[in-house]
Design a protein around this motif. Sequence first.
Motif, short mmCIF file in Angstrom:
data_model
loop_
_atom_site.label_atom_id
_atom_site.label_comp_id
_atom_site.label_asym_id
_atom_site.label_seq_id
_atom_site.Cartn_x
_atom_site.Cartn_y
_atom_site.Cartn_z
N GLN A 1 52.50 50.71 31.20
CA GLN A 1 52.89 52.10 30.95
C GLN A 1 51.66 52.99 30.75
O GLN A 1 51.58 54.10 31.29
CB GLN A 1 53.81 52.20 29.73
CG GLN A 1 54.27 53.63 29.48
CD GLN A 1 55.13 53.78 28.25
OE1 GLN A 1 55.45 52.80 27.57
NE2 GLN A 1 55.51 55.00 27.95
N ASN B 1 59.49 57.29 32.22
CA ASN B 1 58.97 57.89 33.45
C ASN B 1 60.15 58.25 34.36
O ASN B 1 60.95 57.37 34.69
CB ASN B 1 58.05 56.86 34.11
CG ASN B 1 57.25 57.43 35.25
OD1 ASN B 1 57.71 58.32 35.96
ND2 ASN B 1 56.06 56.89 35.43
N ASP C 1 59.47 53.53 28.15
CA ASP C 1 58.73 54.16 29.25
C ASP C 1 59.74 55.01 30.04
O ASP C 1 60.39 54.50 30.96
CB ASP C 1 58.10 53.08 30.13
CG ASP C 1 57.23 53.69 31.23
OD1 ASP C 1 57.23 54.92 31.39
OD2 ASP C 1 56.56 52.91 31.94
N THR D 1 50.14 53.54 34.26
CA THR D 1 50.92 54.37 35.18
C THR D 1 51.04 55.80 34.64
O THR D 1 51.09 56.74 35.43
CB THR D 1 52.31 53.76 35.48
OG1 THR D 1 52.95 53.45 34.24
CG2 THR D 1 52.19 52.50 36.31
N ASP D 2 51.07 55.97 33.31
CA ASP D 2 51.04 57.33 32.74
C ASP D 2 49.75 58.04 33.16
O ASP D 2 49.74 59.23 33.45
CB ASP D 2 51.08 57.29 31.21
CG ASP D 2 52.49 57.08 30.67
OD1 ASP D 2 53.45 57.08 31.46
OD2 ASP D 2 52.62 56.89 29.43
#
Lengths: 142, 155
Positions: free
Chosen positions: A68, B42, B40, A71-72
């Motif tokens: 995470q 996203n 997460d 990818t953030d």
Amino acid sequence: MPKVYYEDVEVGTEIPPLVKKPTTRQLVRWAGATGDFNEPHYDKELALSWGLPGVIVHGLLKYQFMIQMLTDWIGVDGDLLKISCQYRGMDFPGDTLTCTGKVLRKFVEGDRHCLECEICFSNQRGERTTPGRAVVALPSRG
Amino acid sequence: MSDKTTLTEEMKAKIGTVLPPIVMEVERGAVKRFAQAVGDLNPLYLDEEYARKTRYGGIVSPPGFFGWPAGEEIGAETILSVLGRPFENVLNAGNESEFYRPVRPGDVLVSSTKLADIYEKKGGAGNLLFVVLETTYKNQADQVVAAMRYIFMFY
């Protein structure tokens, strides 16, 4: 518009850290979402009988927190190509876990603009429990 | 924990064993539950409208999620089926992944796992046995989407 380009990053650039405070509830949720029902992650008595200090955070959950963070940072236009880590120490529900990383090397492979990064999880006791490495590819302005 | 060697010749002979393939369905709800479990959020994993406008053209699974059943479960079952239970307790010692292609809801992946290595290390309180599994995941178009190494520590 990409979040970060290859040219924006230098060797030594630090990845924006990700802070996580996993609870037993999150560990149970992770167990349900992944099918990892290994008891030391939610059954304290059993964890103690295994010689553990208590219920421990899943390695693969920490792994996923590292993913995470990466990818953030790289955004939807970057690619996570490789990641690895070793679980050298234990983390517990209630701990404050900080994932950090920095760029070790920049290289171009074919048409890919890649960064090799060092990544690590530390807890509030200052223990670096989970060191790792990752390779990401970023879009280039070139 | 014990001081005597548990790494038998019989166990060493199992190195290289390839396990039967496992079919894993990547359901959209499972992707969502996985992302939520990690915390997460996203939108690439959750919001079709957002994801459609990205270069992926739709929702993808977070790198590391290959559907159901998940890796760790496969790993533990694999080791049990090949080695029996060499020690009472098992912990995850490390992971490595390479990601080649996006995984999308609706994909049907086939995982193939090899028992890549078994070795012993002396720990503070006795011997530790490490078992390394290498798994590759292929999608329905026969493309390899990812490779994972799982390192388990028995004690």
